[in-house]
Design a protein around this motif. Structure first.
Motif, PDB file in Angstrom:
ATOM      1  N   LEU A 257      39.675  38.490  42.620  1.00  0.00           N
ATOM      2  CA  LEU A 257      40.585  37.195  42.288  1.00  0.00           C
ATOM      3  C   LEU A 257      41.393  36.768  43.379  1.00  0.00           C
ATOM      4  CD1 LEU A 257      41.453  37.400  38.564  1.00  0.00           C
ATOM      5  CD2 LEU A 257      39.505  36.065  39.883  1.00  0.00           C
TER       6      LEU A 257
ATOM      7  N   ARG B 109      39.608  31.495  36.057  1.00  0.00           N
ATOM      8  CA  ARG B 109      40.075  32.609  35.059  1.00  0.00           C
ATOM      9  C   ARG B 109      41.713  32.385  35.036  1.00  0.00           C
ATOM     10  NH1 ARG B 109      36.933  38.108  36.977  1.00  0.00           N
ATOM     11  NH2 ARG B 109      39.059  38.830  35.969  1.00  0.00           N
TER      12      ARG B 109
ATOM     13  N   THR C 174      43.801  33.874  37.776  1.00  0.00           N
ATOM     14  CA  THR C 174      43.856  33.150  39.093  1.00  0.00           C
ATOM     15  C   THR C 174      45.249  32.179  39.221  1.00  0.00           C
ATOM     16  OG1 THR C 174      41.445  32.990  39.257  1.00  0.00           O
ATOM     17  CG2 THR C 174      42.732  31.396  40.681  1.00  0.00           C
TER      18      THR C 174
END
Length: 157
Positions: free
Chosen positions: A52, A73, A76
């Motif tokens: 990420l 997500r 993030t």
């Protein structure tokens, strides 16, 4: 590179530079920034420790694309908010850039302005977006990031 608030800038790939104590940089693009910093081509395994994000001192490299589906997500956004708060809080400036400077980077700047700086309304994504477009006329969020921020807004405190 456009100044959207005191010590906060939004840019495109042409604004990409190495971060410094005076100007931290959040690179909101998988290609080329995240790929180059982590050292891969194509895709990265989701179990990779830097899947990420990868942070090096004054640079945050985010593995973030701009899909039409809400595939973003929560982690993030959390990585970005922590990085932005840390560097902006020290009195330095922050540049957030993506490839075109229209969707990902301004969306992250909007999030920071609403959720951490309180410079624009933070009660909902639509309220923050309405205020942000007066600061950054090039804002054109993709459907995926718009939907993700709308759905996850209350979890991003």
């Amino acid at each position: 590179m456009v100044k959207v608030h005191e010590r906060l800038y939004v840019g495109d790939e042409g604004s990409c530079r190495q971060g410094s104590p005076e100007l931290a940089v959040a690179h909101a693009c998988k290609s080329p920034c995240h790929q180059r910093s982590v050292g891969y081509k194509g895709s990265l395994a989701q179990k990779h420790p830097q899947y990420l994000a990868l942070q090096h001192s004054h640079d945050l490299y985010l593995n973030i694309i701009d899909p039409p589906l809400p595939l973003f997500r929560l982690e993030t956004f959390s990585h970005f908010l922590s990085f932005a708060e840390e560097h902006h809080g020290r009195g330095g400036s922050l540049l957030v850039h993506c490839n075109q400077g229209e969707s990902r980077s301004p969306s992250l700047a909007l999030l920071f302005l609403a959720k951490r700086l309180g410079a624009i309304p933070g009660e909902s994504f639509p309220a923050a977006e309405a205020a942000f477009v007066t600061l950054y006329a090039k804002y054109r969020p993709g459907q995926g990031i718009r939907q993700s921020l709308t759905e996850k807004w209350g979890l991003l405190d």
